[in-house]
Design a protein around this motif. Structure first.
Motif, PDB file in Angstrom:
ATOM      1  N   LYS A 363       0.899  -1.123  -0.124  1.00  9.49           N
ATOM      2  CA  LYS A 363      -0.067  -0.064   0.116  1.00  9.49           C
ATOM      3  C   LYS A 363       0.853   1.083   0.016  1.00  9.49           C
ATOM      4  CE  LYS A 363      -4.225  -1.877   2.346  1.00  9.49           C
ATOM      5  NZ  LYS A 363      -4.738  -2.031   3.693  1.00  9.49           N
ATOM      6  N   LYS A 367       3.492   1.554  -6.595  1.00 14.07           N
ATOM      7  CA  LYS A 367       2.377   2.212  -7.401  1.00 14.07           C
ATOM      8  C   LYS A 367       1.528   1.434  -8.387  1.00 14.07           C
ATOM      9  CE  LYS A 367       3.826   4.769 -10.861  1.00 14.07           C
ATOM     10  NZ  LYS A 367       4.458   5.955 -11.671  1.00 14.07           N
ATOM     11  N   LYS A 386      -6.925  -3.282  -3.195  1.00 16.14           N
ATOM     12  CA  LYS A 386      -6.038  -2.470  -2.418  1.00 16.14           C
ATOM     13  C   LYS A 386      -5.078  -1.584  -3.444  1.00 16.14           C
ATOM     14  CE  LYS A 386      -5.760  -6.218   0.972  1.00 16.14           C
ATOM     15  NZ  LYS A 386      -6.598  -7.273   0.179  1.00 16.14           N
ATOM     16  N   LYS A 387      -4.813  -2.004  -4.736  1.00 17.44           N
ATOM     17  CA  LYS A 387      -4.045  -1.254  -5.731  1.00 17.44           C
ATOM     18  C   LYS A 387      -4.880  -1.068  -6.912  1.00 17.44           C
ATOM     19  CE  LYS A 387      -0.680   0.119  -3.711  1.00 17.44           C
ATOM     20  NZ  LYS A 387      -0.374   1.296  -3.598  1.00 17.44           N
ATOM     21  N   GLU A 388      -4.936  -0.006  -7.496  1.00 22.85           N
ATOM     22  CA  GLU A 388      -5.821   0.108  -8.879  1.00 22.85           C
ATOM     23  C   GLU A 388      -5.099  -0.234 -10.055  1.00 22.85           C
ATOM     24  OE1 GLU A 388      -7.198   4.079 -11.124  1.00 22.85           O
ATOM     25  OE2 GLU A 388      -7.104   4.427  -8.541  1.00 22.85           O
TER      26      GLU A 388
END
Length: 442
Positions: A363, A367, A386-388
């Motif tokens: 997190k 990136k 949790k991650k795009e």
């Protein structure tokens, strides 16, 4: 005495060669195919061998069997050897019986190769007559046969320690413990940890055991075991009266006198490598290497290939090859040491990974996630909320291409796969080499 060696790789061929040189009757047996250069070596040295099968009768007629670490403990033949009560040893056990050299043996779940190489560098740099072996470099047994070293620095795995009887290093070092290879230890973490602690089981009070005071599992095991060697701790969390620790921005080692140097002078990146440098410095001090020599070695050491290896910088983007990170704990250390926004390449053969350990680091530091494997679903499912930016790829070329398109000036692209490599690659080395090749392509 009849010696049978199981496995025709580096350690097996080395053990067979040592047995032959000592005038013992030796036969090497490999259930798989033996690589051509090892076959050539066996023939040149007149060592009898077989491949792609085991002559059971002949194997079980041995007085002493030397097993390569890659052969699973649960293999049928190993069961039969135990039933017959034949002595079964690893190459390190076998070779150690034929040398009076001082052995420095290093084990742990992560950082073994780096710390072993670093200690070897410290000794070599000080002009000592030293060999490097075990799980790294050339066969320990072959070196014992051919070279008269006064010291050996050995990287030792739990699989090698499973098959020792008398192995007694002058200095043993246990870096850390995390859940790894549990499939070989009945999915029991303590059983695996105890296998690692066998590195110290034959040591006496004139030997040394270096251990990690911050490691939770090591603490638990030490409450149950009696270790005869002089125990010297290291810690990155607390100051110690004796051993290695951090004070402000320095590493400090107190043994007899004191050694210290600034952390930013160390050649190795990352907090975990501060711990590795502390452990290596303790070994240097025990061997009475002077402070200036230790400092020089810690400043000049080159990182091990495939372990946080800086490949290059292109358009302000740094590319780091950490292909040797085949478990979550190793990837944790890599992510922890990242200072810039990171495009993270992850994936391969999952070994029962629990990604919650690195969730917070991902997190904060990552990136974009680029998955690299035949089946990326588990990683995608875990991180999707949790991650795009999550991408799925099935070749190194595709993974690097996407990573390059995502990384901006000042970013880092990190290959730290968390997983074994065998779905798409021959080995973690092959995976790291392909990463470097693709990164350096115009």
């Amino acid at each position: 005495m009849k010696i049978v060696v199981l496995g025709g790789g580096e350690s097996g061929c080395g053990a067979a060669y040592l047995a032959k040189k000592k005038g013992l009757e030796v036969f090497l047996s490999d259930k798989g195919a033996i690589k051509d250069h090892y076959k050539q070596f066996l023939m040149e040295n007149d060592i009898e061998f077989e491949e792609e099968s085991h002559n059971e009768e002949r194997v079980l007629n041995a007085d002493w069997i030397i097993k390569s670490p890659g052969i699973p403990k649960k293999a049928e033949m190993i069961g039969k050897i135990h039933e017959k009560g034949i002595r079964l040893s690893s190459e390190i056990e076998f070779a150690s019986e034929f040398t009076d050299a001082k052995i420095i043996a290093i084990t742990g779940s992560n950082g073994k190769t780096t710390t072993t190489s670093l200690i070897y560098h410290i000794l070599k740099n000080d002009g000592l007559n030293v060999g490097l072996g075990g799980n790294i470099g050339h066969s320990f047994a072959k070196q014992v046969a051919d070279e008269n070293h006064e010291y050996y620095v050995l990287e030792v795995s739990s699989f090698q320690l499973d098959d020792i009887q008398n192995f007694r290093p002058y200095i043993s070092l246990l870096l850390n413990l995390s859940k790894d290879h549990l499939d070989q230890y009945n999915y029991n973490y303590e059983e695996y940890a105890l296998a690692k602690f066998r590195i110290a089981e034959n040591q006496e009070n004139d030997n040394f055991f270096i251990y990690n005071k911050d490691d939770e599992m090591s603490k638990n095991i030490l409450e149950k075991l009696e270790i005869k060697a002089k125990m010297i701790p290291f810690s990155t969390k607390e100051k110690l009266n004796e051993g290695g620790f951090i004070n402000d921005d320095k590493i400090v080692v107190k043994i007899k006198d004191e050694f210290s140097m600034k952390i930013d002078e160390l050649s190795l990146l990352g907090n975990h490598n501060v711990a590795n440098s502390l452990a290596a410095s303790i070994a240097g001090k025990i061997l009475e290497i002077n402070n200036e020599s230790i400092r020089n070695s810690l400043m000049t050491f080159q990182a091990v290939e495939h372990r946080l290896e800086v490949v290059t910088e292109i358009n302000g983007v740094k590319y780091i090859n950490d292909s040797k990170a085949t478990n979550v704990n190793a990837a944790y250390y890599a992510l922890e040491s990242m200072k810039a926004p990171t495009v993270w390449i992850v994936g391969g053969v999952d070994k029962g990974n629990d990604y919650t350990e690195i969730e917070d680091l991902v997190k904060r530091k990552v990136k974009a996630i680029v998955c690299l494997g035949i089946d990326n679903q588990k990683i995608v499912d875990f991180f999707k909320n949790k991650k795009e930016l999550i991408y799925s790829t099935s070749s190194m070329e595709e993974a690097v291409e996407i990573s390059k398109s995502l990384a901006k000036k000042g970013d880092t692209v990190l290959l730290s796969p968390c997983c074994a490599s065998f779905d798409l690659f021959k080995s973690y080395e092959d995976r790291g080499d392909q990463f470097k090749e693709q990164v350096l392509k115009n």
